[in-house]
Design a protein around this motif. Structure first.
Motif, PDB file in Angstrom:
ATOM      1  N   THR A 171      24.073 -10.391  55.813  1.00 41.23           N
ATOM      2  CA  THR A 171      22.912  -9.504  55.709  1.00 41.23           C
ATOM      3  C   THR A 171      23.288  -8.167  55.059  1.00 41.23           C
ATOM      4  O   THR A 171      22.478  -7.566  54.345  1.00 41.23           O
ATOM      5  N   LEU A 172      24.511  -7.727  55.287  1.00 37.06           N
ATOM      6  CA  LEU A 172      25.021  -6.532  54.620  1.00 37.06           C
ATOM      7  C   LEU A 172      24.987  -6.726  53.087  1.00 37.06           C
ATOM      8  O   LEU A 172      24.695  -5.809  52.320  1.00 37.06           O
ATOM      9  N   ALA A 173      25.259  -7.954  52.672  1.00 39.63           N
ATOM     10  CA  ALA A 173      25.264  -8.271  51.238  1.00 39.63           C
ATOM     11  C   ALA A 173      23.878  -8.100  50.611  1.00 39.63           C
ATOM     12  O   ALA A 173      23.757  -7.862  49.412  1.00 39.63           O
ATOM     13  N   CYS A 181      21.833  -6.364  41.564  1.00 37.77           N
ATOM     14  CA  CYS A 181      20.982  -7.382  40.929  1.00 37.77           C
ATOM     15  C   CYS A 181      19.686  -6.762  40.381  1.00 37.77           C
ATOM     16  O   CYS A 181      19.175  -7.176  39.344  1.00 37.77           O
ATOM     17  N   ALA A 182      19.168  -5.752  41.095  1.00 39.32           N
ATOM     18  CA  ALA A 182      17.850  -5.183  40.751  1.00 39.32           C
ATOM     19  C   ALA A 182      17.868  -4.268  39.531  1.00 39.32           C
ATOM     20  O   ALA A 182      16.802  -3.837  39.076  1.00 39.32           O
ATOM     21  N   ALA A 238      12.987 -10.901  53.965  1.00 39.75           N
ATOM     22  CA  ALA A 238      12.042 -10.181  53.109  1.00 39.75           C
ATOM     23  C   ALA A 238      12.680  -9.703  51.804  1.00 39.75           C
ATOM     24  O   ALA A 238      11.981  -9.485  50.814  1.00 39.75           O
ATOM     25  N   VAL A 239      14.011  -9.562  51.778  1.00 41.69           N
ATOM     26  CA  VAL A 239      14.672  -9.061  50.560  1.00 41.69           C
ATOM     27  C   VAL A 239      14.414 -10.021  49.392  1.00 41.69           C
ATOM     28  O   VAL A 239      13.836  -9.643  48.371  1.00 41.69           O
ATOM     29  N   GLY A 240      14.812 -11.267  49.564  1.00 41.19           N
ATOM     30  CA  GLY A 240      14.579 -12.266  48.517  1.00 41.19           C
ATOM     31  C   GLY A 240      13.121 -12.712  48.482  1.00 41.19           C
ATOM     32  O   GLY A 240      12.605 -13.102  47.444  1.00 41.19           O
ATOM     33  N   GLY A 241      12.456 -12.634  49.646  1.00 40.63           N
ATOM     34  CA  GLY A 241      11.067 -13.066  49.730  1.00 40.63           C
ATOM     35  C   GLY A 241      10.145 -12.205  48.877  1.00 40.63           C
ATOM     36  O   GLY A 241       9.185 -12.694  48.283  1.00 40.63           O
ATOM     37  N   PHE A 242      10.443 -10.916  48.803  1.00 40.06           N
ATOM     38  CA  PHE A 242       9.676 -10.029  47.917  1.00 40.06           C
ATOM     39  C   PHE A 242      10.274 -10.014  46.506  1.00 40.06           C
ATOM     40  O   PHE A 242       9.576 -10.195  45.525  1.00 40.06           O
ATOM     41  N   ALA A 249      21.235 -12.688  45.752  1.00 43.49           N
ATOM     42  CA  ALA A 249      22.688 -12.634  45.910  1.00 43.49           C
ATOM     43  C   ALA A 249      23.304 -12.634  44.512  1.00 43.49           C
ATOM     44  O   ALA A 249      22.726 -13.203  43.578  1.00 43.49           O
ATOM     45  N   CYS A 250      24.454 -11.976  44.352  1.00 43.41           N
ATOM     46  CA  CYS A 250      25.135 -12.029  43.048  1.00 43.41           C
ATOM     47  C   CYS A 250      26.646 -12.137  43.235  1.00 43.41           C
ATOM     48  O   CYS A 250      27.140 -13.166  43.689  1.00 43.41           O
TER      49      CYS A 250
END
Ligand SMILES: [Zn+2]
Length: 356
Positions: A171-173, A181-182, A238-242, A249-250
């Motif tokens: 989750t830290l990742a 990534c963003a 929610a991180v990847g969900g949004f 992840a990268c």
């Protein structure tokens, strides 16, 4: 085009919530097909079954055999009774991933009952699939998120603390990989929402991990355990969900994948290896040393690894081995492809040397 599928339809948490499961389930259906790991079901059934009976719910149980494989999904699907309204998965990430796939194939809504806080599988619409021997095959994107996720913190607190430590690393990742990534998408609203969720993950983990891990040893479903569980499940999902592809992840997961060529690391849980990958990611990305040291201090405080030795590799990797790690990290299916710039094998080997 951007798709967002940010959360379970309903997410309910608390100590003892499984005792009221029937109250919630009856809103959605009468007959359940339950897929559970043996240990998970033996713990959860004591709370769930009386509530099913009280609310007149019918149920049949199939035992999950341990691997989220297509073969296991076929087997479980063949055990499904004719009349079912809901498929319920009870257990860790693999049990939930497999039962989610069964639900999708049967075109029934999915109910998740996670019994360890190791991954965000209980809130996402993704299943990770492996061969029966446990080698990664692919990801399935299902057309629906979980209809209902029931998180009983007392059950989570009764699970091994090491799963939570792994969940903390993974989750830290979300933050460290998400912000890299963003890049180039920062002005995109779903990306902003994904990054905001990643920040909630980071802040919650920094504040409560140490206390939660202590409470886990005492099997105490404390406030800190609740905070960390929610970070690993609903904030992480929610991180990847949004953000989807913009907050994926990268490099930390890429380095994790590469490290699978090093035999000694196999015994370590996923998120614990990902935590090491975060340090390598920061070096690949050329982030300031003091920030890396700051994160390492946090790792030492809660027991995450800062070196390969702490991942069980008590020898120096040869140049050839490091090269093989880098090559695997760069394979076309690796998460390394979500880096915003091209990463060379030299960048990876150099980053691991610096981390060491
Ligand atoms: Zn992961």
């Amino acid at each position: 085009m951007h798709l967002a599928m940010a959360s379970a339809n309903a997410y309910i948490h608390g100590s003892g919530v499984l005792r009221q499961a029937g109250e919630w389930l009856q809103k959605y259906g009468k007959n359940l097909f339950i897929i559970g790991g043996r240990t998970a079901w033996s713990k959860a059934s004591v709370l769930l079954v009386p509530s099913f009976l009280e609310h007149g719910l019918g149920y049949e149980v199939a035992s999950f055999q341990g691997e989220s494989s297509y073969e296991e999904v076929e087997r479980l699907q063949s055990l499904a009774p004719k009349e079912i309204d809901l498929v319920m998965g009870v257990g860790g990430g693999k049990a939930l991933d497999a039962s989610k796939t069964v639900a999708a194939r049967l075109k029934k809504p999915f109910v998740a009952v996670p019994t360890v806080a190791g991954t965000c599988s209980c809130v996402t619409h993704i299943s990770v699939m492996y061969t029966p021997q446990g080698v990664f095959v692919d990801y399935i994107n299902h057309p629906q998120n979980s209809l209902l996720t029931l998180v009983d913190t007392a059950i989570i607190a009764d699970s091994p603390a090491n799963y939570m430590l792994s969940g903390i690393g993974d989750t830290l990742a979300k933050w460290y990989e998400g912000i890299v990534c963003a890049r180039g998408h920062e002005d995109h609203v779903p990306t902003k929402l994904g990054l905001a969720a990643a920040k909630v993950c980071l802040d919650t983990l920094v504040q409560y991990s140490s206390q939660a891990l202590k409470d886990m040893e005492k099997k105490d479903p404390s406030y800190a355990v609740q905070q960390i569980t929610d970070a690993i499940f609903i904030a992480s999902g929610a991180v990847g969900g949004f953000g989807m592809e913009t907050t994926r992840a990268c490099a930390a997961h890429g380095v994790h994948d590469g490290l699978t060529v090093v035999e000694e690391t196999h015994a370590m849980l996923h998120g614990i290896k990902v935590a090491y990958g975060i340090l390598a990611l920061m070096h690949i990305d050329g982030q300031p040393l003091e920030e890396i040291e700051h994160l390492k201090a946090f790792y030492r405080n809660i027991g995450l690894p800062t070196s390969l030795a702490e991942l069980g590799v008590d020898r120096k990797l040869t140049d050839e081995e490091l090269e093989r790690v880098a090559q695997l990290a760069l394979s076309p299916t690796s998460f390394m492809r979500f880096m915003p710039y091209s990463v060379s094998s030299a960048m990876i080997t150099e980053a691991i040397r610096k981390t060491e």
